[in-house]
Design an enzyme around this catalytic site. Structure first.
Site, mmCIF file in Angstrom:
data_model
loop_
_atom_site.group_PDB
_atom_site.id
_atom_site.type_symbol
_atom_site.label_atom_id
_atom_site.label_comp_id
_atom_site.label_asym_id
_atom_site.label_seq_id
_atom_site.Cartn_x
_atom_site.Cartn_y
_atom_site.Cartn_z
ATOM 1 C CB SER A 1 -1.164 -0.168 1.245
ATOM 2 O OG SER A 1 -2.066 0.920 1.078
ATOM 3 C CG HIS B 1 -5.516 -2.518 0.016
ATOM 4 N ND1 HIS B 1 -4.699 -2.182 -1.134
ATOM 5 C CD2 HIS B 1 -4.951 -1.874 0.816
ATOM 6 C CE1 HIS B 1 -3.788 -1.166 -0.779
ATOM 7 N NE2 HIS B 1 -3.983 -1.011 0.483
ATOM 8 C CD GLU C 1 -5.440 -3.813 -4.592
ATOM 9 O OE1 GLU C 1 -5.242 -2.771 -4.056
ATOM 10 O OE2 GLU C 1 -4.901 -4.786 -4.704
#
Length: 329
Positions: free
Chosen positions: A175, A298, A268
């Site tokens: 991320s 995610h 995602e």
């Protein structure tokens, strides 16, 4: 959300998901009951509540534990690397000639820490045979862009200064940590420093415009709250240009970067921007492998303790590290 309330919410969610699946089937094709319930629990736990101070948000995030089966295969310790506290996961039998992974955790540049990512990072260490060092870089809003990048670059330089050759180093993150990984690689390249052997990107946040087409289309599946992306970006950038290549690497000149492995879930929010990054990396001549996992959300790799089907992706990360390291030997 205290532990008692969370448990009640989780039980209620499992019931709601069971009833919904009975009448409507799975929310996403191929989702198991367990997986769908976990996604729903995460979605409820991460509903944006901007009235809550950031320091309170941080306290509400529970550290993850190292799975007992994994714990038996590693040595775990805390330390310091560069200017940052770190957690170190070393596979049993690891030697100085074996690879080292410098890992940057996700959390929107605002929350989380190596403690919240212990399960994920320890699993990657075992799968890859690499000593994994996760650093606790500074976070926004107290420490906005580019200070987190500074900490990550400093940690890499400290590894080099400690005598670890660049060809034995891998850099990776999930991320926001994936965005930091690319920012550090770009800085190292531009500074003429030795580049690591390869980079690992797990659902990286690489476009802070927050307008990619998969954000609205996958919002009904992903636990990551689409309505919180711009708030998180603004906490991090605080008025600075979101098109800066170190903030949004999709706008960077990627030429000269080392081989990359990127894993993304097809369900995602960041799917489209990850696909765009892969295209631009290929156009720049960067060797990149982009794995899009059907139906996954995610940073799905972080849920391997609860969803066994996530483990295969971690094994592929391990295989990538071993293959790339063998080529450098």
């Amino acid at each position: 959300m205290n532990a008692f309330v969370f448990v009640l919410m989780a039980i209620f969610t499992f019931v709601v998901v069971a009833v919904r699946r009975l009448f409507k089937g799975p929310l996403h094709p191929g989702w198991s009951y367990r997986y769908e319930a976990i996604v729903e629990i995460l979605r409820k736990a991460l509903v944006p509540r901007r009235e809550i101070p950031v320091h309170v948000m941080r306290k509400q995030i529970v550290p993850s534990r190292i799975h007992p089966k994994v714990r038996a295969l590693i040595d775990y310790e805390r330390g310091t690397l560069g200017d940052s506290r770190s957690e170190i996961f070393t596979p049993k039998g690891w030697k100085e000639s074996d690879p080292t992974l410098l890992y940057f955790h996700g959390g929107g540049y605002i929350v989380c820490s190596p403690a919240t990512h212990r399960d994920l990072v320890s699993r990657i260490a075992v799968a890859s045979g690499a000593r994994a060092i996760a650093i606790d870089y500074r976070k926004a809003p107290e420490h906005p862009f580019p200070l987190p990048i500074d900490d990550c670059e400093t940690a890499y330089r400290a590894l080099l200064d400690s005598g670890v050759p660049a060809e034995r180093i891998f850099v990776g993150g999930d991320s926001a940590g994936g965005g930091l990984t690319l920012a550090v690689l770009l800085r190292l390249r531009d500074a003429g420093l030795p580049l690591p052997r390869a980079g690992i990107l797990l659902s990286p946040w690489v476009d802070l415009e927050c307008q990619a087409e998969s954000i609205p289309t996958n919002a009904r599946y992903d636990y990551l709250p689409a309505t919180g992306l711009e708030w998180g970006r603004d906490q991090y950038l605080q008025g600075q240009d979101w098109k800066h290549p170190h903030a949004s690497p999709v706008h960077a000149d990627l030429r000269g970067l080392p081989p990359l492995l990127m894993q993304t879930g097809s369900a995602e929010l960041f799917l489209a921007e990850n696909q765009l990054l892969a295209e631009r990396a290929k156009e720049a001549g960067v060797p990149i492998t982009h794995e899009v996992e059907p139906g996954m959300i995610h940073v799905f790799q972080a849920f391997a303790s609860f969803v066994p089907e996530c483990e295969a992706a971690i094994l592929r990360i391990g295989a990538f590290v071993r293959e790339q390291y063998a080529r450098a030997a």
